[in-house]
Design a protein around this motif. Structure first.
Motif, PDB file in Angstrom:
ATOM      1  N   ASN A  24       0.019 -15.031  -2.260  1.00 56.22           N
ATOM      2  CA  ASN A  24       0.657 -13.718  -2.404  1.00 56.22           C
ATOM      3  C   ASN A  24      -0.290 -12.735  -3.048  1.00 56.22           C
ATOM      4  O   ASN A  24      -0.357 -11.578  -2.652  1.00 56.22           O
ATOM      5  N   ASN A  25      -1.004 -13.248  -4.014  1.00 54.83           N
ATOM      6  CA  ASN A  25      -1.887 -12.327  -4.731  1.00 54.83           C
ATOM      7  C   ASN A  25      -2.927 -11.740  -3.808  1.00 54.83           C
ATOM      8  O   ASN A  25      -3.176 -10.525  -3.827  1.00 54.83           O
ATOM      9  N   SER A  26      -3.529 -12.655  -2.993  1.00 53.50           N
ATOM     10  CA  SER A  26      -4.585 -12.149  -2.094  1.00 53.50           C
ATOM     11  C   SER A  26      -3.994 -11.151  -1.103  1.00 53.50           C
ATOM     12  O   SER A  26      -4.603 -10.119  -0.804  1.00 53.50           O
ATOM     13  N   MET A  27      -2.768 -11.454  -0.599  1.00 58.80           N
ATOM     14  CA  MET A  27      -2.110 -10.503   0.329  1.00 58.80           C
ATOM     15  C   MET A  27      -1.906  -9.163  -0.366  1.00 58.80           C
ATOM     16  O   MET A  27      -2.212  -8.098   0.187  1.00 58.80           O
ATOM     17  N   ALA A  28      -1.362  -9.244  -1.611  1.00 58.02           N
ATOM     18  CA  ALA A  28      -1.120  -7.997  -2.347  1.00 58.02           C
ATOM     19  C   ALA A  28      -2.421  -7.255  -2.593  1.00 58.02           C
ATOM     20  O   ALA A  28      -2.483  -6.028  -2.456  1.00 58.02           O
ATOM     21  N   ASN A  29      -3.482  -8.064  -2.908  1.00 61.06           N
ATOM     22  CA  ASN A  29      -4.781  -7.411  -3.146  1.00 61.06           C
ATOM     23  C   ASN A  29      -5.253  -6.693  -1.906  1.00 61.06           C
ATOM     24  O   ASN A  29      -5.697  -5.549  -1.970  1.00 61.06           O
TER      25      ASN A  29
ATOM     26  N   LEU B 121      -3.494  -5.619   0.615  1.00 63.59           N
ATOM     27  CA  LEU B 121      -2.650  -4.442   0.883  1.00 63.59           C
ATOM     28  C   LEU B 121      -3.045  -3.291  -0.038  1.00 63.59           C
ATOM     29  O   LEU B 121      -3.178  -2.141   0.407  1.00 63.59           O
ATOM     30  N   ASN B 122      -3.204  -3.611  -1.301  1.00 68.06           N
ATOM     31  CA  ASN B 122      -3.562  -2.546  -2.251  1.00 68.06           C
ATOM     32  C   ASN B 122      -4.860  -1.905  -1.864  1.00 68.06           C
ATOM     33  O   ASN B 122      -4.983  -0.669  -1.868  1.00 68.06           O
TER      34      ASN B 122
END
Lengths: 483, 489
Positions: free
Chosen positions: A2-7, A9-10
């Motif tokens: 999730n973190n990498s996805m959020a990163n 996206l950000n």
């Protein structure tokens, strides 16, 4: 994860914001600030235009292929041209071997003839035969052309003038066949949108004319003035707006050949004037018969002849000629000379028949006692036939067509007709009297009851009438006793 | 189809436009006059609405003296035309007692039986004395005489069909037969130039009517295929039956029908054929038996053959010939047979006698002479007219020759000038023909001699030059290909 996805996206979002806020995005065009959001709107606009330009979905048209048409054509089976022949169709009428006068010869025997509408007894009259012979020698038999193309012979014009003078009308027009007179005259004056009120017992010629004219037709009960008045009232109320342009007619026969009734002309004229209709009168069986000088129903009912707009008649009855005529005002007659199809597109009447008609009218003018004789014969036979078992007289007292109806109808027209035909054929075979049953074609819409008709002539003697009455009584009694 | 030269089309349109505009102008003033003067209709609608007879009042009345000319003798090769005069600009015409003897190029007298004939007339007078001019009765009631039965047998034998039935008038024959044979749910396919009696009969029957291009079997096939595949309009059920109606000779064009091809198409698609031989019976064919004999069609292939006796036999009436069952059915149902007075006995005798003359059964060769004479006369006249440069329609062997006039002013000019030179011709305009294609129609007879024809040619040529109707190039005397006129099939 999730973190990498959020990163990611950000990062993407940050990059997008930077791009949109970059100096190039902030271009100044014509002094207007262009922000990044305009790109999105521009893209949307392009997408919308693209969708609009697409063709909408229609299911593909599939016309029939050649093979399919051929298959359909092969499969199609038409009905046969005529229905199968039944036994009733084998009917043979009696064959005359002499002229159709009051006494005729059938199969070598002499018979009393009540089947010809020879009301004044002109068949076999010498003056008639003389004038016809001279006409045939001068003009030949046929006229070889329609009236517009050298088919107008001076006897035609003389005949038209004679008829107009006899009846007291301004003008008249000759047709070459009695049946075509009515069915050509009506469509010339009544078109789609006009209204015609007709009696339900009119003959086929009139029915066909009404159908061809495509006007609205309203039938009223046979010879019933109350029914006529109700029909006229209804029409006037429903069509009050179009009164200026819509032509309205009442069509009646003077003496109905389907029932022997005489129309009450004085009442019809009163109704016509009240409701503003025009009257078309068919005088085929009353011309030369009714009235003390033979001028027809107008004289009989004491109505001035100019109150009737159009009078037509067939000359194949009292005048012992062929063809027909129509009389009325000059406007009416002139109009028919170019728009009546049976007049314009057909050859004219043979000249010897026109000469026969003129001679017949001349003889009638000089000998009005023929009418008295016909009247006397009619009332005599009417009296005699009122006491026949099983049959009752349904025609008017002054009508030379005596119409006998079954007192107790069987309920189906076919069975009635069989019974009546039995009576008629026995009358001919055993008693040597020719009479006629009423015949209806499949196209005829008339639903009046069938019966036996006798046509009385001024040439019949008293013994003929008594013989006919006796024979009918005898045969009717035996036929009704059998069934 | 006739192709009309451009200049002629322009001038014709211009003439009609001028007449129309002038007529409307006068109508406008008439309306004002009528509004100002009170009308005497008292609440009735006018019996003839104004628009219906615009053509009659403004165009036809100007040339009314060219139509309906009365005659005072038999319509033979030469006859007496009664002179008329008018005091009110052609609205009414009055007869005088003067007559002028003119050459007759207008009556339908193909075999010359119109006047008193040496074989026919004595027999007609005999039957007149025996049977009297009328039977006053219908065929089913008491109007059948032995003469009528003999006539029907003779006609059936002549036309080569099993049985025939005879009526008192040709127009009524068509109008009363079609409603009996076909009704709602059936289809009538008729040629675009069919006669008014056929159109009336078809309308009176209630069946659906479709039209195919004049004399074009290919178009007939196309229409048949489409109609059978589609079925009845809106409900798409299959048709009950299909009748194709054609004429033997078309009276306004003078053309023969393309019968062999049409019969083949109808056989293929199982449609019935109705052939109207009003003008062709007695006039064409080696023994006068009509278009079937000329074109080699077997009469058993044509289901219903109709014809009239007015033209070639010098009498009146019409007949239908077909199978025995068909005639038996018609006797039971046809209104003209059941309600119309039977054909006049002297007229029936005239037909029987003229049939005997044509077939040679009277013991002389007059019949064959008459047939040869009409054929030679027609071909000679047509080729001479074409050589002179007139635009003549019609096929070889057909006795009807229309000469194109086109322009409305030439119609009365041609007619009146010819009458001045004692030649009587028939001119036809709208509505019997299309608006632009007015014509003068010549009917040749076996009674015309070679001198009569030469005189006619001389007069027509002179008048044609005066009026200006020689539209085709004049053919030089030695080159003669005998080709048709300028008409596309």
């Amino acid at each position: 994860m999730n973190n990498s996805m959020a990163n990611v996206l950000n990062a993407a979002l940050g990059w997008l914001t930077k791009a949109l806020d970059a100096p190039s995005a902030k271009a100044v065009v014509f002094g207007v600030q262009i922000g990044g959001h305009l790109f999105v709107e521009g893209l949307l606009l392009v997408v919308i235009l693209f969708l609009l330009s697409q063709k909408s979905y229609k299911p593909p048209k599939r016309p029939l292929t050649r093979k399919e048409i051929e298959d359909l054509c092969d499969e199609w089976v038409p009905d046969s041209l005529i229905p199968p022949i039944t036994e009733e169709m084998q009917y043979e009428p009696p064959v005359l071997e002499s002229s159709a006068g009051p006494h005729a010869i059938v199969d070598g025997k002499e018979v009393v003839n009540f089947a010809s509408a020879n009301y004044l007894g002109f068949i076999g009259h010498e003056k008639l035969l003389e004038s016809c012979t001279s006409a045939v020698e001068k003009y030949g038999v046929g006229s070889c052309g329609p009236r517009g193309f050298y088919g107008t012979i001076d006897v035609h014009l003389d005949c038209e003038a004679r008829i107009a003078k006899f009846l007291g009308t301004p003008d008249s027009i000759l047709y070459s066949y009695g049946l075509s007179t009515m069915f050509s005259a009506i469509p010339a004056f009544s078109k789609k949108g006009d209204i015609v009120v007709a009696d339900e017992g009119v003959h086929w010629g009139i029915q066909n004319g009404l159908y061809l004219s495509r006007s609205t037709i309203v039938y009223f009960k046979h010879n019933d003035m109350k029914s006529l008045e109700a029909a006229l009232e209804k029409i006037v109320v429903e069509n009050s707006k179009r009164a200026k342009k819509q032509r309205r007619y009442i069509v009646v026969e003077a003496l109905y050949q389907n029932s022997g009734q005489i129309a009450p002309l004085d009442e019809i004229v009163k109704l016509k004037e009240k409701y503003r209709f025009r009257v078309l009168l068919d005088e085929s069986n009353s011309f030369g018969v009714l009235g003390h000088s033979g001028r027809g129903l107008t004289e009989y009912c004491k109505v001035p002849v100019d109150k009737i707009d159009i009078i037509t008649a067939a000359m194949g009855h009292a005048l012992a000629a062929e063809g027909g005529f129509c009389t009325g005002s000059s406007r009416v007659i002139e109009h028919q000379r170019l728009s009546s199809s049976g007049y314009v597109f057909s050859a004219s009447l043979p000249p010897y028949l026109a000469r026969a008609a003129i001679t017949a009218i001349d003889i009638l003018d000089e000998n009005p006692e023929l009418l008295k004789k016909l009247n006397a014969n009619t009332s005599r036979l009417w009296k005699e036939l009122s006491s026949v078992p099983g049959l009752s007289v349904a025609s008017s007292q002054d009508s030379p067509i005596v119409f006998l109806r079954l007192k107790k109808p069987t309920g189906s027209a076919k069975d009635d007709l069989k019974l009546l035909e039995n009576i008629v054929s026995r009358l001919l075979k055993e008693e040597s009297v020719i009479t006629v049953t009423s015949k209806r074609s499949t196209l005829d819409k008339c639903r009046l009851p069938v019966g036996i008709k006798l046509f009385i002539s001024a040439g019949h003697t008293e013994s003929d009438l008594l013989k006919a009455a006796d024979s009918i009584r005898r045969v009717a009694a035996s036929v009704f006793a059998e069934c | 189809m006739i192709t009309i030269p451009y200049l002629t089309a322009l001038t014709t349109y211009f003439s009609y436009g001028l007449l129309f505009a002038f007529g409307q102008f006068r109508d406008f003033f008439r309306k004002i006059y009528d509004w100002w003067k009170s009308s005497d209709l008292q609440g009735y609608a006018p019996i003839c609405l104004g628009l219906e007879d615009f053509y009659i009042r403004r165009l036809y009345l100007r040339i009314q003296d060219c139509f309906g000319r009365p005659i005072s003798s038999a319509p033979d090769a030469w006859f007496d035309v009664v002179e008329r005069y008018s005091n009110d600009n052609n609205k009414t015409l009055k007869r005088t007692t003067n007559v002028s003897r003119c050459l007759n190029l207008g009556s339908y007298n193909y075999l010359g039986f119109a006047a008193a004939d040496e074989y026919c007339t004595p027999r007609v007078i005999e039957s007149l004395k025996k049977f009297s001019p009328s039977t006053c009765s219908t065929r089913v009631d008491g109007g059948t005489t032995s003469l009528h039965n003999e006539l029907e047998e003779c006609v059936a034998k002549f036309v080569r069909k099993p049985a025939a039935i005879v009526f008192g008038m040709g127009y009524v024959t068509n109008s009363a037969i079609l409603p009996v044979l076909i009704g709602k749910g059936g289809l009538i396919i008729s040629d675009s130039l069919n006669h008014n009696s056929i159109v009336n009969g078809a309308r009176g029957s209630g069946a659906t009517i479709r039209v195919f291009q004049h004399n074009t079997p290919a178009h007939l096939e196309k229409v048949l295929r489409e109609q059978i595949a589609e079925g009845q309009p809106r409900i798409h059920r299959p048709w009950k039956k299909i009748i194709v109606v054609v004429e033997g000779i078309y009276s306004m064009e003078g053309e023969l029908c393309k019968l062999p091809e049409i019969v083949e198409v109808c056989k293929k698609y199982k449609a019935y054929v109705y052939l109207d031989e009003a003008h062709s019976i007695g006039a064409i064919g080696k023994s006068g038996r009509g278009v079937c004999e000329l074109l080699g069609v077997d009469t058993a292939d044509v289901d219903i053959m109709m014809g009239t006796f007015t033209k070639s036999f010098g009498s009146c009436g019409g007949y239908i010939a077909g199978s025995k069952e068909l005639i038996r059915f018609l006797r039971y149902t046809c209104p003209a047979h059941m309600y119309g007075t039977s054909i006049s006995p002297p007229a029936a005798q005239q037909i029987i006698s003229s049939l005997k003359v044509i077939l040679g059964e009277d013991g002389s060769k007059r019949g064959a002479q008459k047939l040869a004479s009409i054929r030679d006369n027609s071909n000679f006249f047509r080729s001479e007219l074409q050589k002179m440069g007139f635009e003549v329609l019609g096929d070889n062997d057909s006795p009807i020759m229309p000469i194109m006039l086109y322009n409305p002013a030439k119609i009365p000019a041609f007619s009146r000038e010819c009458l001045k030179h004692n030649v009587a011709v028939v001119t036809v305009a709208f509505p019997a023909t299309p608006l632009l294609l007015a014509r003068a129609r010549i009917c040749i007879s076996a009674a015309h001699t070679r001198e009569d024809l030469l005189k006619a040619l001389e007069v027509i040529s002179k008048v044609g030059d005066m009026v200006g109707i020689k539209y085709m190039p004049v053919e030089p005397k030695k080159l003669q290909h005998g080709k048709h006129t300028k008409k596309e099939a």
